[in-house]
Design a protein around this motif. Structure first.
Motif, PDB file in Angstrom:
ATOM      1  N   ARG A  86     -11.249  35.051   8.416  1.00  0.00           N
ATOM      2  CA  ARG A  86     -12.688  35.294   8.532  1.00  0.00           C
ATOM      3  C   ARG A  86     -13.062  35.618   9.977  1.00  0.00           C
ATOM      4  O   ARG A  86     -13.958  36.420  10.222  1.00  0.00           O
ATOM      5  CB  ARG A  86     -13.477  34.056   8.070  1.00  0.00           C
ATOM      6  CG  ARG A  86     -13.359  33.755   6.585  1.00  0.00           C
ATOM      7  CD  ARG A  86     -14.225  34.683   5.757  1.00  0.00           C
ATOM      8  NE  ARG A  86     -15.638  34.632   6.136  1.00  0.00           N
ATOM      9  CZ  ARG A  86     -16.495  33.682   5.752  1.00  0.00           C
ATOM     10  NH1 ARG A  86     -16.075  32.685   4.972  1.00  0.00           N
ATOM     11  NH2 ARG A  86     -17.758  33.721   6.126  1.00  0.00           N
ATOM     12  N   ALA A  87     -12.390  34.931  10.915  1.00  0.00           N
ATOM     13  CA  ALA A  87     -12.693  35.156  12.335  1.00  0.00           C
ATOM     14  C   ALA A  87     -11.530  34.680  13.188  1.00  0.00           C
ATOM     15  O   ALA A  87     -10.752  33.811  12.789  1.00  0.00           O
ATOM     16  CB  ALA A  87     -13.971  34.427  12.739  1.00  0.00           C
TER      17      ALA A  87
ATOM     18  N   SER B 211     -10.001  31.264  11.626  1.00  0.00           N
ATOM     19  CA  SER B 211     -10.512  30.530  10.472  1.00  0.00           C
ATOM     20  C   SER B 211     -10.448  31.467   9.276  1.00  0.00           C
ATOM     21  O   SER B 211     -10.415  32.689   9.426  1.00  0.00           O
ATOM     22  CB  SER B 211     -11.952  30.051  10.699  1.00  0.00           C
ATOM     23  OG  SER B 211     -12.823  31.159  10.877  1.00  0.00           O
ATOM     24  N   GLY B 212     -10.407  30.885   8.073  1.00  0.00           N
ATOM     25  CA  GLY B 212     -10.325  31.716   6.885  1.00  0.00           C
ATOM     26  C   GLY B 212      -9.995  30.905   5.650  1.00  0.00           C
ATOM     27  O   GLY B 212     -10.237  29.692   5.596  1.00  0.00           O
ATOM     28  N   VAL B 213      -9.427  31.570   4.664  1.00  0.00           N
ATOM     29  CA  VAL B 213      -9.147  30.960   3.365  1.00  0.00           C
ATOM     30  C   VAL B 213      -7.671  31.178   3.029  1.00  0.00           C
ATOM     31  O   VAL B 213      -7.150  32.291   3.177  1.00  0.00           O
ATOM     32  CB  VAL B 213     -10.034  31.581   2.270  1.00  0.00           C
ATOM     33  CG1 VAL B 213      -9.725  30.974   0.908  1.00  0.00           C
ATOM     34  CG2 VAL B 213     -11.514  31.409   2.610  1.00  0.00           C
ATOM     35  N   ILE B 214      -7.000  30.137   2.561  1.00  0.00           N
ATOM     36  CA  ILE B 214      -5.605  30.262   2.160  1.00  0.00           C
ATOM     37  C   ILE B 214      -5.522  31.123   0.901  1.00  0.00           C
ATOM     38  O   ILE B 214      -6.190  30.844  -0.101  1.00  0.00           O
ATOM     39  CB  ILE B 214      -4.974  28.875   1.905  1.00  0.00           C
ATOM     40  CG1 ILE B 214      -4.913  28.072   3.209  1.00  0.00           C
ATOM     41  CG2 ILE B 214      -3.569  29.017   1.308  1.00  0.00           C
ATOM     42  CD1 ILE B 214      -4.408  26.654   3.027  1.00  0.00           C
TER      43      ILE B 214
ATOM     44  N   VAL C  45      -9.947  26.853   5.882  1.00  0.00           N
ATOM     45  CA  VAL C  45      -9.217  26.219   6.980  1.00  0.00           C
ATOM     46  C   VAL C  45      -9.505  26.930   8.299  1.00  0.00           C
ATOM     47  O   VAL C  45     -10.050  28.033   8.342  1.00  0.00           O
ATOM     48  CB  VAL C  45      -7.699  26.251   6.715  1.00  0.00           C
ATOM     49  CG1 VAL C  45      -7.339  25.459   5.471  1.00  0.00           C
ATOM     50  CG2 VAL C  45      -7.192  27.696   6.602  1.00  0.00           C
ATOM     51  N   CYS C  46      -9.102  26.276   9.375  1.00  0.00           N
ATOM     52  CA  CYS C  46      -8.924  26.948  10.657  1.00  0.00           C
ATOM     53  C   CYS C  46      -7.520  26.596  11.141  1.00  0.00           C
ATOM     54  O   CYS C  46      -6.909  25.646  10.631  1.00  0.00           O
ATOM     55  CB  CYS C  46     -10.005  26.579  11.668  1.00  0.00           C
ATOM     56  SG  CYS C  46     -10.262  24.811  11.932  1.00  0.00           S
TER      57      CYS C  46
ATOM     58  N   VAL D  65     -16.929  30.535   9.840  1.00  0.00           N
ATOM     59  CA  VAL D  65     -16.667  31.530  10.882  1.00  0.00           C
ATOM     60  C   VAL D  65     -16.629  30.864  12.247  1.00  0.00           C
ATOM     61  O   VAL D  65     -15.722  31.093  13.061  1.00  0.00           O
ATOM     62  CB  VAL D  65     -17.717  32.650  10.835  1.00  0.00           C
ATOM     63  CG1 VAL D  65     -17.607  33.549  12.077  1.00  0.00           C
ATOM     64  CG2 VAL D  65     -17.545  33.486   9.576  1.00  0.00           C
ATOM     65  N   ASP D  66     -17.602  30.010  12.527  1.00  0.00           N
ATOM     66  CA  ASP D  66     -17.678  29.341  13.824  1.00  0.00           C
ATOM     67  C   ASP D  66     -16.456  28.461  14.085  1.00  0.00           C
ATOM     68  O   ASP D  66     -16.078  28.223  15.250  1.00  0.00           O
ATOM     69  CB  ASP D  66     -18.933  28.486  13.918  1.00  0.00           C
ATOM     70  CG  ASP D  66     -20.208  29.317  13.905  1.00  0.00           C
ATOM     71  OD1 ASP D  66     -20.107  30.570  13.977  1.00  0.00           O
ATOM     72  OD2 ASP D  66     -21.306  28.729  13.814  1.00  0.00           O
ATOM     73  N   ALA D  67     -15.819  27.978  13.036  1.00  0.00           N
ATOM     74  CA  ALA D  67     -14.654  27.108  13.190  1.00  0.00           C
ATOM     75  C   ALA D  67     -13.501  27.795  13.901  1.00  0.00           C
ATOM     76  O   ALA D  67     -12.615  27.131  14.448  1.00  0.00           O
ATOM     77  CB  ALA D  67     -14.192  26.601  11.823  1.00  0.00           C
ATOM     78  N   ALA D  68     -13.495  29.133  13.935  1.00  0.00           N
ATOM     79  CA  ALA D  68     -12.445  29.856  14.650  1.00  0.00           C
ATOM     80  C   ALA D  68     -12.470  29.571  16.146  1.00  0.00           C
ATOM     81  O   ALA D  68     -11.485  29.822  16.846  1.00  0.00           O
ATOM     82  CB  ALA D  68     -12.591  31.355  14.408  1.00  0.00           C
TER      83      ALA D  68
END
Length: 325
Positions: free
Chosen positions: A35-36, A66-69, A85-86, A115-118
């Motif tokens: 995602r980011a 960050s993103g999705v498995i 996850v990140c 997104v911010d978790a990146a």
């Protein structure tokens, strides 16, 4: 998939958003649909040809995401397809997908946008492993953070305050107000003030118990001069050069310690241990609101070249994120 590639070393303009082969998960790895990602100083060095990825790592820049498995490899437990996850990476974050060792995954903290978790994994792992793992920063100590407006600096301010330390930062004066809002007790303008003299004035001549340094050689002698007795100097960057003059007598008289650390080149097992520590000790602080991602701006991944120009100018405060639609 698409990824930011570096056909040849050079300026930001060499970064190219191109089609590349999809990654496949190896044993103990997962695939994350990104995602980011976030721009780190190491990415700029890699682009210039000065900081190649470790053996076996992705050739694309990007030390966190960050993103999705979307897939799991053999031997992965505790994570499944669909988890948000990140992740801490050795490379590859500037892409639509990346293979990640499962031990370097973190759940996105509650109350943090995915997104911010990146903006969190690389700074959290770097700062926690140094301030807590090596320096054992304690309640009532004085922490001096160089580059207070960077991603590392803004996170270190928050973690230092959460640990009960008095945090002093060096940064351009335009950033001081925001850094005080984050918890810095004192701010020093490195362009016009001598941080050795200032830290002595702030601490009644005692100096800083812990110094987190991104400059390296250019600051080595002055950092030792700024240390308190029993002080710990943590060198995590070389923006001021690789070499400096060290007065061993001054270090001996202060019974001081110097640690020089890098995160990217560590074995997977060491990174996994750091990530576990971050999840256990830092994530509760993030979820409580004591620490948060500090984001200067978000830009589409295809505009990575412009993001590198922004980070290279040092005019940003916190992290610059690259997003994937």
């Amino acid at each position: 998939m698409r990824a930011i590639t570096i056909p040849e070393p050079g300026g930001p303009e060499v970064l190219t958003w191109a089609e590349v082969p999809d990654p496949e998960p190896g044993p103990g790895e997962v695939i994350v649909d990104v995602r980011a990602s976030a721009v780190n100083r190491a990415d700029l060095l890699q682009r210039q040809g000065h900081y190649p990825p470790p053996p076996g790592a992705s050739a694309y820049p990007g030390l966190e995401c960050s993103g999705v498995i979307s897939a799991t490899g053999p031997g992965v437990s505790g994570w499944q397809v669909g988890d948000v996850v990140c992740a801490l990476l050795a490379g590859g974050g500037y892409a639509e997908r990346v293979a990640v060792p499962a031990g370097q995954l973190l759940p996105v903290p509650m109350n943090v946008d995915p997104v911010d978790a990146a903006a969190l994994p690389e700074v959290a792992a770097t700062v926690w492993s140094n301030l807590v793992g090596l320096a054992h920063l304690g309640m009532g100590e004085t922490l001096l953070v160089h580059g207070g407006g960077s991603g590392i600096g803004t996170f270190a301010i928050q973690l230092g305050v959460a640990l009960g330390a008095t945090v002093v930062v060096t940064a351009r004066s335009a950033k001081h107000e925001r850094l005080r809002e984050l918890g810095a007790a004192h701010t020093i303008d490195y362009t016009s003030e001598d941080f050795v003299e200032e830290i002595k004035n702030i601490t009644d001549g005692r100096g800083a118990d812990v110094i987190l340094d991104i400059m390296g050689g250019a600051y080595l002698g002055r950092n030792v001069a700024a240390l308190a007795t029993g002080g710990r100097l943590l060198v995590i960057g070389l923006q001021g050069g690789r070499k400096g003059e060290l007065d061993l007598g001054a270090l001996l008289n202060k019974r001081g310690s110097i640690f020089a650390t890098a995160l990217r080149s560590r074995p997977v097992e060491e990174k996994a241990a750091i990530v576990r520590g971050v999840r256990e000790e830092v994530w509760p602080l993030v979820e409580s609101g004591a620490i948060g991602p500090i984001i200067d701006r978000k830009m589409p991944m295809a505009l990575a070249a412009e993001a590198h120009r922004i980070v290279g100018s040092n005019d940003h405060l916190g992290k610059v994120l690259l997003t994937v639609d």
